[in-house]
Design a protein around this motif. Structure first.
Motif, PDB file in Angstrom:
ATOM      1  N   UNK A 152       0.817  -1.220   0.000  1.00  0.00           N
ATOM      2  CA  UNK A 152       0.000   0.000   0.000  1.00  0.00           C
ATOM      3  C   UNK A 152       0.846   1.265   0.000  1.00  0.00           C
ATOM      4  N   UNK A 153       2.015   1.208   0.615  1.00  0.00           N
ATOM      5  CA  UNK A 153       2.890   2.383   0.615  1.00  0.00           C
ATOM      6  C   UNK A 153       3.321   2.738  -0.809  1.00  0.00           C
ATOM      7  N   UNK A 154       3.693   1.735  -1.586  1.00  0.00           N
ATOM      8  CA  UNK A 154       4.108   1.997  -2.967  1.00  0.00           C
ATOM      9  C   UNK A 154       2.942   2.521  -3.806  1.00  0.00           C
ATOM     10  N   UNK A 155       1.756   2.002  -3.535  1.00  0.00           N
ATOM     11  CA  UNK A 155       0.580   2.479  -4.269  1.00  0.00           C
ATOM     12  C   UNK A 155       0.346   3.958  -3.976  1.00  0.00           C
ATOM     13  N   UNK A 156       0.423   4.328  -2.691  1.00  0.00           N
ATOM     14  CA  UNK A 156       0.209   5.740  -2.341  1.00  0.00           C
ATOM     15  C   UNK A 156       1.297   6.631  -2.932  1.00  0.00           C
ATOM     16  N   UNK A 157       2.545   6.150  -2.925  1.00  0.00           N
ATOM     17  CA  UNK A 157       3.627   6.926  -3.540  1.00  0.00           C
ATOM     18  C   UNK A 157       3.378   7.140  -5.031  1.00  0.00           C
TER      19      UNK A 157
ATOM     20  N   UNK B 230      -8.499   8.380  -6.779  1.00  0.00           N
ATOM     21  CA  UNK B 230      -9.156   7.073  -6.802  1.00  0.00           C
ATOM     22  C   UNK B 230      -8.164   5.951  -6.485  1.00  0.00           C
ATOM     23  N   UNK B 231      -6.930   6.068  -6.981  1.00  0.00           N
ATOM     24  CA  UNK B 231      -5.910   5.063  -6.694  1.00  0.00           C
ATOM     25  C   UNK B 231      -5.426   5.174  -5.251  1.00  0.00           C
ATOM     26  N   UNK B 232      -5.300   6.396  -4.752  1.00  0.00           N
ATOM     27  CA  UNK B 232      -4.749   6.617  -3.416  1.00  0.00           C
ATOM     28  C   UNK B 232      -5.746   6.278  -2.308  1.00  0.00           C
ATOM     29  N   UNK B 233      -7.040   6.554  -2.527  1.00  0.00           N
ATOM     30  CA  UNK B 233      -8.028   6.456  -1.462  1.00  0.00           C
ATOM     31  C   UNK B 233      -8.116   5.095  -0.779  1.00  0.00           C
ATOM     32  N   UNK B 234      -8.378   4.000  -1.505  1.00  0.00           N
ATOM     33  CA  UNK B 234      -8.484   2.694  -0.830  1.00  0.00           C
ATOM     34  C   UNK B 234      -7.208   2.286  -0.111  1.00  0.00           C
ATOM     35  N   UNK B 235      -6.041   2.587  -0.704  1.00  0.00           N
ATOM     36  CA  UNK B 235      -4.777   2.209  -0.066  1.00  0.00           C
ATOM     37  C   UNK B 235      -4.585   2.955   1.246  1.00  0.00           C
ATOM     38  N   UNK B 236      -4.857   4.259   1.265  1.00  0.00           N
ATOM     39  CA  UNK B 236      -4.664   5.031   2.496  1.00  0.00           C
ATOM     40  C   UNK B 236      -5.713   4.651   3.542  1.00  0.00           C
ATOM     41  N   UNK B 237      -6.969   4.555   3.161  1.00  0.00           N
ATOM     42  CA  UNK B 237      -8.002   4.271   4.150  1.00  0.00           C
ATOM     43  C   UNK B 237      -7.849   2.874   4.745  1.00  0.00           C
TER      44      UNK B 237
END
Length: 521
Positions: A64-69, A108-115
Motif C-alpha cells: 500500500x505504501x508503494x501504491x500511495x507513492x 481514486x488510486x490513493x483512497x483505498x490504499x490510504x483508508x
C-alpha cells in the motif's frame, strides 16, 4: 507514522482546497453556464466511481505504501501540468476538466490504499476515532483552505492556486518514501486483478451490512453534492459575491465539518448508528433549503456550517461501518465499492443538479436536492445501518490443508466438497436456518454452486455440497473464514447427531474423455 502521514496529508489537503477554488473560479471565467461549472465537481468524483474497485483490489494485493507513492507522484505531475498550462494561457473548459479528471484518477488510486492502511496503523478499537481524525484533517483544510484560496485567486489569480497545489504534494511524498511498514509474508499467490475484483464484488454482494451502507452512501452523495457543485453559482448569483465570498462559503462548510467531527464521539455514544444517519440526512436537507432561500452571505454561511457538520458525520459513519464489517483481506475493495457508490452518487448528482440549475433555476435545483436527501433518510426504514460493533473479523486460523493421496497442483480443479450431517427430525428447522447463513458465508468467501441435499433413503442424512475452481482457491476460501463466522459452524456442528464428526469428502473433478487410453502391449 499515522501522525506523520496525517500532518503531511493536511498540507496536501490545503493545496487541494486551494486548487479547487482556482479551478472552479477559472471555469466561471472560461464558461459562464451553470451546467459546465458543475462539471468541475463531477470530473473530480467520476474517476472514483470508475476506477475505485480496481484500486481497492490493487491495495489488497500489493504494497500500500508503494501504491500511495505512485498516486501522489502522478497527482504532482498532473498538477504541475495544470499550472504550466494555466501560466501560458492554454486552458480551455474541456482541458481544465481533463486535468481535474486526472487528479481525480490519482485520488481514486490513493483512497483505498490510504483508508485501508489506517487499520494497520492503529488498534481496531481506535479505528472510528482514526477515521474521524482523517475527516478532521480534511475539513480543517476545507475550513481555512477555501477562504485562503479565494484570497489567493482574488489577489494573484488562479495560476498561483495551481502552483501551490503542485508544491503541496512534496511533504506527503517525502513521508511515504521514509515509511517502512512491516512486510506480511504471503502464503498463497496473489489473485489476478479480475479475480480480486470479482472476490470484492461477491463479498459485498453477500454482506447485508455493507450493502446497506452502499445504498445510503449513494443517496447521501447524490443529494448532498448539490450545494458543493453549485457553490460557485450560489456565490455569484444568490449572494452576489466574488471569489473571496466563494472561499468564505467553502470555508463555512469546512468549519462545520470540523465542528461535527469533534462532536461525533459524543453523538455516537448517545445515538444509534441509524438514528445519527437519519439526523444527518435531515440536517443536510434543511441546510440546503436555507442556502437556496438566502441572499445574505452570513445566513448562507450558517446553513453551510450545518451542512458541513452533517456531511462529515454521515461519511465518517459510513466509512467506519464498512471497515467494521469487512476483514483485512478485502477491506480495500469494500471501501472502494463504498466510495464508488458514494462518489457515483456525487458525480450523477453534480451533473443532474447542474442541468437543473441551467434549465430551471439554482433555487429549484437545491429544493429538489433537499427532497432527495429526505428520501435517502426514509430509506433507512427499510435498510437501516447496523450498529458499530467490534466484530472479530480476524482469520479463524483453525483450518489446515488436508493430506491428499492424489498428485495435485495449485491450479488443479475444480474441487468438489461434500459434508455429511446427521440431523434429527426435530432439529430440521434450526438446521435449515443455520445452513442459510452458512450458504451466505460460503458464497461470500468464494464457494460456487452451493447446494443442500437430503438423502431419499435415510431421512436424517443431509449433504452440503459446493465447489471451488482450483485447489488454491479452495485453500484461499477456507483461510478467509473469520472468528465471527465460527458461531455458525458451532451451531451446525451442535445439531449433528452422528457418533463421529461430520464426514468431509474433497474430490477433484475429472473428465473421462481427458483420460489417456490404455493400449494392450
Amino acid at each position: 507514522m499515522f501522525r506523520k502521514v496525517w500532518f503531511a496529508s493536511l498540507a496536501s489537503n490545503f493545496g487541494g482546497m486551494i486548487q479547487n477554488v482556482g479551478a472552479s473560479w477559472m471555469m466561471i471565467s472560461l464558461a459562464a453556464s451553470a451546467d459546465v461549472i458543475a462539471l468541475v465537481q463531477a470530473s473530480t468524483t467520476l474517476p472514483v466511481m470508475l476506477f475505485a474497485l480496481a484500486a481497492g483490489a490493487i491495495s489488497d494485493n500489493y504494497d500500500r505504501r508503494r501504491i500511495m507513492l505512485t498516486a501522489q507522484g502522478f497527482m504532482f505531475c498532473v498538477s504541475l501540468g495544470l499550472a504550466v498550462s494555466a501560466w501560458f494561457g492554454l486552458l480551455t473548459p474541456w482541458l481544465l476538466l481533463g486535468f481535474t479528471f486526472l487528479i481525480g484518477c490519482g485520488n481514486a488510486l490513493n483512497g483505498p490504499a490510504w483508508q485501508s492502511s489506517v487499520g494497520d496503523l492503529v488498534p481496531r478499537p481506535d479505528l472510528p476515532a482514526a477515521i474521524t481524525l482523517n475527516s478532521v484533517g480534511f475539513n480543517i483544510a476545507r475550513s481555512v483552505g477555501p477562504a485562503l484560496g479565494g484570497f489567493i485567486v482574488a489577489a494573484l489569480g488562479a495560476v498561483s492556486a495551481f502552483i501551490i497545489n503542485a508544491a503541496s504534494y512534496v511533504a506527503l511524498i517525502a513521508v511515504l518514501a521514509r515509511w517502512r511498514p512491516p512486510k506480511v509474508e504471503r502464503q498463497l499467490p496473489r489473485e489476478t486483478l479480475w479475480l480480486a475484483m470479482g472476490a470484492g464484488l461477491r463479498y459485498v454482494a453477500m454482506s447485508p451490512n455493507i450493502r446497506s451502507v452502499l445504498l445510503r452512501g449513494a443517496f447521501f452523495g447524490f443529494g448532498g453534492i448539490a450545494v458543493q457543485a453549485l457553490l460557485p453559482v450560489i456565490a455569484r448569483d444568490l449572494v452576489r459575491g466574488g471569489p473571496l465570498t466563494f472561499g468564505l462559503l467553502l470555508g463555512s462548510f469546512g468549519f462545520g465539518a470540523v465542528a461535527g467531527a469533534f462532536f461525533s464521539a459524543r453523538l455516537r455514544r448517545r445515538l444509534s448508528t441509524e438514528m445519527l444517519t437519519r439526523l444527518c440526512f435531515l440536517a443536510f436537507a434543511l441546510a440546503t433549503v436555507i442556502v437556496s432561500l438566502s441572499t445574505v452571505t452570513a445566513l448562507s454561511m450558517l446553513g453551510l456550517v450545518m451542512a458541513g457538520a452533517a456531511w462529515v458525520l454521515a461519511l465518517s459513519t459510513f466509512n467506519a461501518t464498512v471497515q467494521f464489517s469487512a476483514p483485512r483481506w478485502v477491506v480495500g475493495r469494500a471501501l472502494a465499492l463504498y466510495q464508488m457508490a458514494t462518489f457515483g452518487g456525487m458525480a450523477l448528482g453534480a451533473w443532474l443538479w447542474g442541468e437543473a440549475a441551467h434549465g430551471v433555476s439554482t433555487e429549484q435545483a437545491l429544493h429538489l436536492a433537499s427532497l432527495a436527501l429526505l428520501a435517502g433518510g426514509a430509506v433507512g426504514l427499510r435498510h437501516p445501518l447496523p450498529p458499530l460493533e467490534a466484530l472479530n473479523l480476524d482469520p479463524l486460523s483453525r483450518w489446515r490443508a488436508p493430506t491428499v493421496a492424489v498428485d495435485i497442483e495449485p491450479r488443479s480443479g475444480p474441487v468438489i466438497v461434500t459434508i455429511e450431517y446427521i440431523i434429527a427430525q426435530e432439529d430440521i428447522v434450526a438446521f435449515l436456518s443455520a445452513m442459510a447463513e452458512r450458504r451466505r458465508i460460503r458464497r461470500r468467501d468464494g464457494a460456487r454452486h452451493w447446494a443442500l441435499l437430503r438423502d431419499l433413503t435415510n431421512a436424517e442424512l443431509w449433504i452440503e455440497r459446493y465447489d471451488s475452481p482450483t485447489w488454491v482457491e479452495y485453500i484461499r476460501q477456507n483461510q478467509r473464514v473469520t472468528q465471527a463466522d465460527a458461531e455458525i459452524g458451532q451451531r451446525v456442528r451442535a445439531l449433528h447427531r452422528g457418533p463421529n464428526p461430520p464426514v468431509v469428502h474433497r474430490m477433484i473433478e475429472r473428465q473421462v474423455g481427458s483420460m489417456p487410453s490404455v493400449r494392450p502391449p
